[in-house]
Design a protein around this motif. Structure first.
Motif, PDB file in Angstrom:
ATOM      1  N   SER A 135      -2.150   3.024   5.830  1.00  0.00           N
ATOM      2  CA  SER A 135      -1.366   4.204   5.356  1.00  0.00           C
ATOM      3  C   SER A 135      -1.714   5.318   5.943  1.00  0.00           C
ATOM      4  O   SER A 135      -2.831   5.534   6.535  1.00  0.00           O
ATOM      5  N   ILE A 136      -0.622   6.017   6.410  1.00  0.00           N
ATOM      6  CA  ILE A 136      -0.820   7.427   7.151  1.00  0.00           C
ATOM      7  C   ILE A 136      -0.103   8.537   6.979  1.00  0.00           C
ATOM      8  O   ILE A 136       1.154   8.322   6.506  1.00  0.00           O
ATOM      9  N   GLY A 137      -0.534   9.590   6.450  1.00  0.00           N
ATOM     10  CA  GLY A 137      -0.044  10.922   6.257  1.00  0.00           C
ATOM     11  C   GLY A 137       0.018  11.751   7.381  1.00  0.00           C
ATOM     12  O   GLY A 137      -1.242  12.186   7.964  1.00  0.00           O
ATOM     13  N   ILE A 138       1.223  12.053   8.032  1.00  0.00           N
ATOM     14  CA  ILE A 138       1.191  12.770   9.441  1.00  0.00           C
ATOM     15  C   ILE A 138       1.530  14.256   9.035  1.00  0.00           C
ATOM     16  O   ILE A 138       2.560  14.486   8.655  1.00  0.00           O
ATOM     17  N   ASN A 193      -7.798  19.571   1.131  1.00  0.00           N
ATOM     18  CA  ASN A 193      -6.402  20.215   0.890  1.00  0.00           C
ATOM     19  C   ASN A 193      -5.834  19.256  -0.170  1.00  0.00           C
ATOM     20  O   ASN A 193      -4.916  18.383   0.314  1.00  0.00           O
ATOM     21  N   ASN A 224      -4.191   6.841  -2.464  1.00  0.00           N
ATOM     22  CA  ASN A 224      -3.696   5.755  -1.852  1.00  0.00           C
ATOM     23  C   ASN A 224      -4.012   4.546  -2.652  1.00  0.00           C
ATOM     24  O   ASN A 224      -5.118   4.214  -2.896  1.00  0.00           O
ATOM     25  N   ILE A 250      -4.107  12.227   7.303  1.00  0.00           N
ATOM     26  CA  ILE A 250      -4.850  11.188   6.376  1.00  0.00           C
ATOM     27  C   ILE A 250      -4.533   9.959   6.549  1.00  0.00           C
ATOM     28  O   ILE A 250      -3.348   9.328   6.922  1.00  0.00           O
ATOM     29  N   LEU A 251      -5.809   9.114   6.673  1.00  0.00           N
ATOM     30  CA  LEU A 251      -5.607   7.797   6.938  1.00  0.00           C
ATOM     31  C   LEU A 251      -6.132   6.658   5.643  1.00  0.00           C
ATOM     32  O   LEU A 251      -7.268   7.251   5.198  1.00  0.00           O
ATOM     33  N   ASN A 252      -5.535   5.753   5.374  1.00  0.00           N
ATOM     34  CA  ASN A 252      -6.057   4.898   4.364  1.00  0.00           C
ATOM     35  C   ASN A 252      -5.990   3.594   4.904  1.00  0.00           C
ATOM     36  O   ASN A 252      -4.612   3.226   5.035  1.00  0.00           O
ATOM     37  N   ILE A 266       0.721  12.213  -1.651  1.00  0.00           N
ATOM     38  CA  ILE A 266      -0.079  13.230  -1.202  1.00  0.00           C
ATOM     39  C   ILE A 266       0.452  14.568  -2.293  1.00  0.00           C
ATOM     40  O   ILE A 266       1.775  14.622  -2.287  1.00  0.00           O
ATOM     41  N   ASP A 320       1.874   2.187   4.696  1.00  0.00           N
ATOM     42  CA  ASP A 320       2.915   3.333   4.292  1.00  0.00           C
ATOM     43  C   ASP A 320       2.873   4.452   5.510  1.00  0.00           C
ATOM     44  O   ASP A 320       1.556   4.615   6.080  1.00  0.00           O
ATOM     45  N   THR A 321       4.163   5.172   5.608  1.00  0.00           N
ATOM     46  CA  THR A 321       3.943   6.093   6.483  1.00  0.00           C
ATOM     47  C   THR A 321       4.638   7.532   6.055  1.00  0.00           C
ATOM     48  O   THR A 321       5.660   7.137   5.291  1.00  0.00           O
ATOM     49  N   CYS A 322       3.934   8.505   5.830  1.00  0.00           N
ATOM     50  CA  CYS A 322       4.515   9.651   5.115  1.00  0.00           C
ATOM     51  C   CYS A 322       4.220  10.924   6.168  1.00  0.00           C
ATOM     52  O   CYS A 322       3.293  11.046   6.782  1.00  0.00           O
ATOM     53  N   ALA A 323       4.953  12.023   5.458  1.00  0.00           N
ATOM     54  CA  ALA A 323       4.393  13.330   5.803  1.00  0.00           C
ATOM     55  C   ALA A 323       3.194  13.876   5.275  1.00  0.00           C
ATOM     56  O   ALA A 323       3.197  13.533   4.018  1.00  0.00           O
ATOM     57  N   SER A 324       2.484  14.678   5.847  1.00  0.00           N
ATOM     58  CA  SER A 324       1.363  15.353   5.168  1.00  0.00           C
ATOM     59  C   SER A 324       1.610  16.899   5.669  1.00  0.00           C
ATOM     60  O   SER A 324       1.815  17.324   6.495  1.00  0.00           O
ATOM     61  N   LYS A 325       1.307  17.690   4.519  1.00  0.00           N
ATOM     62  CA  LYS A 325       1.381  19.173   4.407  1.00  0.00           C
ATOM     63  C   LYS A 325       0.227  19.667   5.160  1.00  0.00           C
ATOM     64  O   LYS A 325       0.105  20.782   6.057  1.00  0.00           O
ATOM     65  N   ASN A 326      -0.992  18.871   4.962  1.00  0.00           N
ATOM     66  CA  ASN A 326      -2.330  19.556   5.567  1.00  0.00           C
ATOM     67  C   ASN A 326      -3.121  18.601   6.235  1.00  0.00           C
ATOM     68  O   ASN A 326      -3.675  17.814   5.483  1.00  0.00           O
ATOM     69  N   VAL A 333       3.795  16.862  -1.246  1.00  0.00           N
ATOM     70  CA  VAL A 333       4.726  15.995  -0.486  1.00  0.00           C
ATOM     71  C   VAL A 333       5.431  15.186  -1.611  1.00  0.00           C
ATOM     72  O   VAL A 333       6.533  15.052  -1.632  1.00  0.00           O
ATOM     73  N   HIS A 334       4.351  14.204  -2.404  1.00  0.00           N
ATOM     74  CA  HIS A 334       4.999  13.398  -3.289  1.00  0.00           C
ATOM     75  C   HIS A 334       4.922  13.988  -4.694  1.00  0.00           C
ATOM     76  O   HIS A 334       5.536  13.306  -5.674  1.00  0.00           O
ATOM     77  N   SER A 366       0.675  -1.136   0.125  1.00  0.00           N
ATOM     78  CA  SER A 366       0.169  -0.146  -0.226  1.00  0.00           C
ATOM     79  C   SER A 366       0.924   1.384   0.114  1.00  0.00           C
ATOM     80  O   SER A 366       2.036   1.125   0.733  1.00  0.00           O
ATOM     81  N   MET A 418       0.890   5.559  -0.244  1.00  0.00           N
ATOM     82  CA  MET A 418       0.075   6.941  -0.086  1.00  0.00           C
ATOM     83  C   MET A 418       0.987   7.970  -0.979  1.00  0.00           C
ATOM     84  O   MET A 418       2.299   8.075  -0.845  1.00  0.00           O
ATOM     85  N   HIS A 443      10.936  10.268   5.377  1.00  0.00           N
ATOM     86  CA  HIS A 443       9.964  11.401   5.775  1.00  0.00           C
ATOM     87  C   HIS A 443      10.048  11.844   7.101  1.00  0.00           C
ATOM     88  O   HIS A 443      10.840  11.048   7.852  1.00  0.00           O
ATOM     89  N   PHE A 444       9.633  13.111   7.667  1.00  0.00           N
ATOM     90  CA  PHE A 444       9.739  13.861   8.803  1.00  0.00           C
ATOM     91  C   PHE A 444      11.210  14.220   8.888  1.00  0.00           C
ATOM     92  O   PHE A 444      11.406  15.573   9.240  1.00  0.00           O
TER      93      PHE A 444
END
Lengths: 335, 335
Positions: free
Chosen positions: B92-95, A132, A137, B135-137, A52, B126-132, A55-56, A48, A50, A330-331
Motif C-alpha cells: 500500500s502506498i500513499g504518494i 501529519n 492501513n 507513506i508505505l505499508n 489517509i 493499494d495506491t492512493c494520493a497522500s497530502k503529506n 484524503v479519505h 489491503s 490505506m 487518485h492523482f
C-alpha cells in the motif's frame, strides 16, 4: 491519556486486551514478529486498503468509532466481492500527536464491533507515530467459500445486477461537505435543516450521511452462477467499466432500473439535483455489482446486460448514449 | 511523468507489468478486489509494517531504490524471525504530489530486486494520493517451514545467540544524521571525510550507512532446536527484553561476546564513542536474536544465557549490572 505516557508497547498491550482473537485458528496473534494462522482451505484471499486523513476521511465529519467501522467495512467489501468469507484483519496505524489513547480506543471499538459481526479476528499489524495526520492501513485475509469470483468472467448476454440502492453514500458526502458542522444540529432526527435556503428533513440527511460514514457490506448468499463481481467503491459506471475492461465486453444499463432510496430521491428533488448523477458516478457505496445469466434467481436489482462491445446507458425515453467510466481516481482528480 | 497525467489506474497498470507474480500459486494477482493464492501448507504467517516519511525515513538520505529494498527487507525479517519462508507481498502506498512516476518506478525496482532474491510474489495492495509525505505499508505472507518459532519459548539454561554483528545500522544512522549531504562526497570510497574535525575512512562510513539503508535479512538454516526467536529492530536489549517478557525468564549477556564489525569499531574509536552503545541500544539491525540449548551447533554468536530471573550485563572485568530494555519506542521517544 497521552500516548507519550503510555508508549507504543503500552498501547499495543491495551489494544491486545480489547480485541481478543475470536477464531480458534489463530495460533499466534498480536505481539510477536508475525501472526500465525491455520487455514482450513487451500486457497486464501488477501486485500489491503490505506486510509489517509485529509484524503479519505475528515476527522471533523467522522467520529473515531465510525472511522474504525468504515476502515474494516471497506476491506470486508473487497473480500465479499471475490465471493469470500472475511476472517483475519491486520491493522497498521500511524498516530499523530493530536490523537490521545481515548481516540484510538474508540477507533478500535468501531473496528471490533464490525469484526465481531462478521466473525473476524484481529491478528496483528503495526503501531507507530505519524507527523501529519492519522494513517490507517488494513489487510484482511479471507477464506474462499466455493470459488473465487473475478472481475473477468462476464459474458455477453449476462444480466448486470446490484445488491442495494446506489448513490446514497455520495449524497451523504455531498451533504457533509456542504453542511459541515451544521449537521450536528440534526441529531434530534425530528427537526429540519436549512441547506442554501432549502429545508431538508433531518431523518433523510442523517440516513444518507450514515450510509457514507458507516457503510454496511452485505454478502451475496448464492454465488453459484455469478460470472463476475466487484464492489462499488469508485462509482457504478467506473466499476462496471472495470468489469468490462477485465472481461473484454461491453455493457448496457437502463437509467430507470437503477434502484434509488427514498431518502436520495427526496433530498435530490429538493436540491434540484439529478439523483442518478450520485448513483452512477458517486462511489463508496460498498454494495456488490455482479453479472450472472439472466435466468439467475436473486433479490438483487437487475440494471442491464453485458453486450459484446460498447458501453451504453438508456434513459426512460429509450434514448441511448455512450458512457465513460466516470468515478474517483487518485492523482487525476486532485488536479 | 507526473502522476496526475498517468492517474491511479495508469500507474497500477504500469507497476503490474513491472512486477509479475513469480509463484504459480498466485491465482489472482494485482488488479482485482483481492488477491487469491493457493497455500501449500495449512498454516501461514502474516506481518504488516508501516513506514512514514519523516518518522521512519528521510528522502534526503535514502534513494527510492534503497527505500523499496528496506521496505520489503523489514517485513522479510519478521517472517524469518518466526521461522517462516516469505512468499507474498502486498504494497500500500500513499504518494505525495512531489513524487513523480520515475520515483515510484525506482521504489518498485528496489522492492522487486529483493523480492526476486527471496522468491516473493507481489500480489496486491493499494495506491492512493497522500497530502503529506510518502507513506508505505507492506503486508508479507509466509509459509511455516517446520513450525512457528515464537518469542515465548526461551528456557532457563538456553544460550542466547545473534546471527550477525550488531550496531552497524545505528552507527550508520548516526553518521547520516550528522554528516547529511556531506556523505555524498564519499562516493569514491577512496577519500576520507571530516566529521567534527576527525577524518573518517569513506569505506567504513559507506559500509555502515549501507547497513542502515539496505539491511540484508538472512534466515537461520537449522531451526530445529531453537526455543525462541525475534529480529532485532528495536535494539538488542529491547528485543531481548521482549523475549524475556514473553518467556517469563531473565537473561545475562556478556559485553565482550557481542560481535562488532571492524567498521563500527574503527569509526566509534575515532569518534571516542563506545561501540557497545550502538550495538545494545541501536536497533534496526534486522539480524536474528534467538535462544537454543547451549549444545546447539550454529554459526551464530553466543552472547549469553537465559536465566530464571533478572536481566544482567557482564563487562570484561566480570562486573555485573542490571539492564533495562532500552531501545526505540514510538510515542515515548518523541518527547
Amino acid at each position: 491519556m497521552r500516548l507519550s505516557k503510555l508508549g507504543e508497547f503500552g498501547l499495543i498491550k491495551k489494544l491486545q486486551k480489547k480485541i481478543p482473537a475470536i477464531s480458534p485458528d489463530v495460533i499466534t496473534g498480536i505481539g510477536d514478529d508475525a501472526a500465525a494462522i491455520k487455514v482450513p482451505k487451500s486457497r486464501i484471499l488477501v486485500t489491503s486498503d490505506m486510509l489517509i486523513e485529509g484524503v479519505h476521511f475528515d476527522l471533523s465529519f467522522t467520529t473515531f468509532y465510525q472511522l474504525g467501522h468504515k476502515f474494516l467495512a471497506v476491506n470486508i467489501s473487497d473480500i465479499l466481492a471475490m465471493g469470500g468469507e472475511p476472517k483475519y484483519f491486520l491493522v497498521s496505524i500511524g498516530i499523530p500527536e493530536k490523537c490521545d489513547s481515548e481516540n484510538i480506543n474508540e477507533l478500535y471499538s468501531g473496528i471490533s464491533a464490525i469484526a465481531r459481526k462478521f466473525g473476524i479476528s484481529i491478528i496483528g499489524g503495526d503501531t507507530c507515530a505519524s507527523k501529519n495526520g492519522l494513517i490507517l492501513n488494513g489487510t484482511l485475509i479471507g477464506n474462499v467459500k466455493h470459488r473465487t469470483i473475478n472481475r473477468s468472467g462476464a459474458k455477453a448476454g449476462d444480466g448486470i445486477f446490484i445488491t442495494d440502492t446506489a448513490g446514497d453514500s455520495a449524497m451523504g458526502l455531498f451533504l457533509l461537505l456542504n453542511l459541515k458542522q451544521k449537521i450536528k444540529r440534526c441529531e434530534s432526527e425530528k427537526a429540519g435543516i436549512k441547506f442554501q435556503g432549502i429545508s431538508l428533513e433531518c431523518r433523510n440527511v442523517l440516513s444518507l450521511v450514515k450510509k457514507h460514514l458507516m457503510p454496511q457490506p452485505v454478502h451475496l448468499k448464492n454465488t453459484h452462477r455469478v460470472t463476475s463481481m466487484i464492489d462499488i467503491s469508485d462509482g457504478l459506471l467506473a466499476d462496471l467499466g472495470h468489469i468490462c475492461d477485465e472481461s473484454r465486453t461491453g455493457a448496457v444499463i437502463y437509467k430507470e432500473k437503477i434502484p434509488l432510496s427514498g431518502e436520495l430521491l427526496s433530498v435530490a428533488k429538493k436540491l434540484g439535483r439529478d439523483p442518478l448523477d450520485f448513483a452512477l458516478k458517486g462511489g463508496e457505496d460498498y454494495i456488490l455489482l455482479f453479472t450472472a445469466p439472466v435466468s439467475y434467481r436473486t433479490n438483487a436489482y437487475r440494471i442491464g446486460e453485458i453486450i459484446k462491445k460498447g458501453r451504453y446507458i438508456i434513459d426512460s425515453n429509450g434514448r441511448k448514449s455512450r458512457f465513460k467510466a466516470e468515478g474517483y481516481e487518485h492523482f487525476k482528480n486532485s488536479e
